[in-house]
Write a protein that holds these residues in place. Structure first.
Motif, short mmCIF file in Angstrom:
data_model
loop_
_atom_site.label_atom_id
_atom_site.label_comp_id
_atom_site.label_asym_id
_atom_site.label_seq_id
_atom_site.Cartn_x
_atom_site.Cartn_y
_atom_site.Cartn_z
N ASN A 1 4.50 4.72 -10.63
CA ASN A 1 3.47 5.49 -9.94
C ASN A 1 3.94 5.99 -8.58
O ASN A 1 3.57 7.09 -8.16
N LEU A 2 4.78 5.22 -7.90
CA LEU A 2 5.36 5.74 -6.65
C LEU A 2 6.16 7.01 -6.92
O LEU A 2 6.01 8.01 -6.21
N ASP A 3 7.00 6.96 -7.95
CA ASP A 3 7.80 8.14 -8.29
C ASP A 3 6.91 9.30 -8.73
O ASP A 3 7.15 10.45 -8.37
N ARG A 4 5.89 8.98 -9.49
CA ARG A 4 4.99 10.02 -9.99
C ARG A 4 4.27 10.74 -8.85
O ARG A 4 4.00 11.92 -8.93
N PHE A 5 3.94 9.99 -7.80
CA PHE A 5 3.22 10.58 -6.67
C PHE A 5 4.13 11.03 -5.55
O PHE A 5 3.66 11.52 -4.53
N GLY A 6 5.45 10.84 -5.70
CA GLY A 6 6.36 11.25 -4.64
C GLY A 6 6.20 10.39 -3.40
O GLY A 6 6.11 10.90 -2.28
N MET A 7 6.13 9.07 -3.61
CA MET A 7 5.95 8.14 -2.50
C MET A 7 7.05 7.09 -2.55
O MET A 7 7.57 6.77 -3.62
N ARG A 8 7.36 6.54 -1.38
CA ARG A 8 8.35 5.47 -1.33
C ARG A 8 7.88 4.44 -0.30
O ARG A 8 7.40 4.80 0.77
N ILE A 9 8.05 3.18 -0.68
CA ILE A 9 7.82 2.09 0.26
C ILE A 9 9.02 1.16 0.16
O ILE A 9 9.71 1.12 -0.86
N THR A 10 9.26 0.42 1.22
CA THR A 10 10.37 -0.53 1.21
C THR A 10 9.90 -1.86 0.62
O THR A 10 8.68 -2.13 0.55
N LEU A 11 10.85 -2.68 0.25
CA LEU A 11 10.51 -4.01 -0.23
C LEU A 11 9.78 -4.80 0.85
O LEU A 11 8.81 -5.50 0.58
N ASP A 12 10.22 -4.67 2.08
CA ASP A 12 9.56 -5.36 3.19
C ASP A 12 8.10 -4.91 3.32
O ASP A 12 7.21 -5.74 3.51
N GLN A 13 7.85 -3.61 3.20
CA GLN A 13 6.48 -3.11 3.26
C GLN A 13 5.65 -3.65 2.10
O GLN A 13 4.49 -4.04 2.27
N TRP A 14 6.23 -3.66 0.91
CA TRP A 14 5.55 -4.21 -0.27
C TRP A 14 5.16 -5.66 -0.01
O TRP A 14 4.04 -6.08 -0.31
N GLN A 15 6.07 -6.43 0.55
CA GLN A 15 5.82 -7.84 0.77
C GLN A 15 4.82 -8.10 1.90
O GLN A 15 4.27 -9.19 1.99
N GLN A 16 4.56 -7.10 2.72
CA GLN A 16 3.53 -7.24 3.76
C GLN A 16 2.13 -7.10 3.18
O GLN A 16 1.16 -7.52 3.81
N LEU A 17 2.03 -6.50 2.00
CA LEU A 17 0.71 -6.35 1.38
C LEU A 17 0.24 -7.70 0.85
O LEU A 17 1.03 -8.47 0.30
N PRO A 18 -1.05 -8.00 1.00
CA PRO A 18 -1.56 -9.24 0.42
C PRO A 18 -1.35 -9.26 -1.10
O PRO A 18 -1.33 -8.21 -1.75
N TYR A 19 -1.20 -10.44 -1.63
CA TYR A 19 -0.94 -10.59 -3.07
C TYR A 19 -1.98 -9.84 -3.91
O TYR A 19 -1.63 -9.15 -4.87
N ASP A 20 -3.26 -9.95 -3.56
CA ASP A 20 -4.31 -9.29 -4.35
C ASP A 20 -4.13 -7.77 -4.35
O ASP A 20 -4.42 -7.11 -5.35
N LYS B 1 -1.57 1.31 5.61
CA LYS B 1 -2.06 1.47 6.98
C LYS B 1 -2.68 0.18 7.48
O LYS B 1 -2.48 -0.22 8.63
N THR B 2 -3.43 -0.49 6.61
CA THR B 2 -4.13 -1.71 7.01
C THR B 2 -3.18 -2.88 7.24
O THR B 2 -3.32 -3.61 8.22
N HIS B 3 -2.20 -3.05 6.35
CA HIS B 3 -1.40 -4.28 6.39
C HIS B 3 0.02 -4.10 6.94
O HIS B 3 0.63 -5.07 7.37
N ALA B 4 0.55 -2.88 6.89
CA ALA B 4 1.91 -2.67 7.38
C ALA B 4 1.94 -1.68 8.56
O ALA B 4 3.00 -1.41 9.10
N ASN B 5 0.78 -1.12 8.89
CA ASN B 5 0.65 -0.18 9.99
C ASN B 5 1.58 1.03 9.85
O ASN B 5 2.09 1.54 10.84
N VAL B 6 1.82 1.45 8.62
CA VAL B 6 2.61 2.65 8.33
C VAL B 6 2.01 3.35 7.12
O VAL B 6 1.25 2.76 6.36
N ALA B 7 2.40 4.59 6.96
CA ALA B 7 2.03 5.32 5.74
C ALA B 7 3.24 5.33 4.81
O ALA B 7 4.39 5.27 5.29
N PRO B 8 3.02 5.37 3.51
CA PRO B 8 4.16 5.46 2.59
C PRO B 8 4.96 6.74 2.88
O PRO B 8 4.39 7.76 3.25
N GLU B 9 6.26 6.63 2.73
CA GLU B 9 7.12 7.81 2.91
C GLU B 9 6.87 8.79 1.78
O GLU B 9 6.76 8.39 0.62
#
Length: 159
Positions: free
Chosen positions: A30-49, A78-86
């Protein structure tokens, strides 16, 4: 079709995703489909749920839900990593979208694993998400991807 009841993981991903510590292929799709990228660190900042919710979005074409993945991800980031996806350029004609040609990267990764590449007829029988997974897992053609052989086995392409 709505959201999946649980995170959409291939069998081979269950162990390697380490309880969604790593970005599952459904989310990468879905990231590829929407033309978005996040880092592993950003992913891990998101709560498990939140990670589970993102992994529940469908990988099928569904116009009503598709637009919600990017909105959900943007809000979570924005809420958990204070950034927008690239934002990245979407591939208008990805190799995995074609059932009529096995990508060179998949052929090379098969060789690195000591396997025969999928035949054209077997490749054509895979659904587009399975083809995406194999193409994604075979991007690096210099070394073996540890999930490639398990994916080939799960998809019935290797013993």
């Amino acid at each position: 079709m709505g959201l999946y009841d649980a995170a959409r993981l291939f069998g081979f991903e269950v162990e390697s995703s380490d309880n969604l510590r790593f970005i599952p292929l459904a989310v990468r799709f879905n990231l590829d489909r929407f033309g978005m990228r996040i880092t592993l660190d950003q992913w891990q900042q998101l709560p498990y749920d939140d990670r589970v919710l993102l992994a529940r979005f469908p990988v099928e074409d569904e116009a009503e839900l598709e637009k919600n993945f990017d909105l959900a991800l943007e809000e979570m980031m924005k809420t958990h990593a204070n950034v927008a996806p690239e934002k990245i350029e979407r591939d208008p004609d990805p190799v995995w979208a074609h059932a009529d040609a096995v990508p060179e990267t998949v052929i090379r990764q098969s060789s690195l694993c000591g396997l025969s590449a999928p035949s054209l007829s077997l490749w054509g029988k895979l659904d587009r998400f399975q083809r995406y997974a194999l193409a994604k897992l075979s991007r690096n053609t210099d070394k073996v991807n540890h999930d490639f052989l398990p994916a080939m086995r799960e998809f019935g392409l290797a013993e």
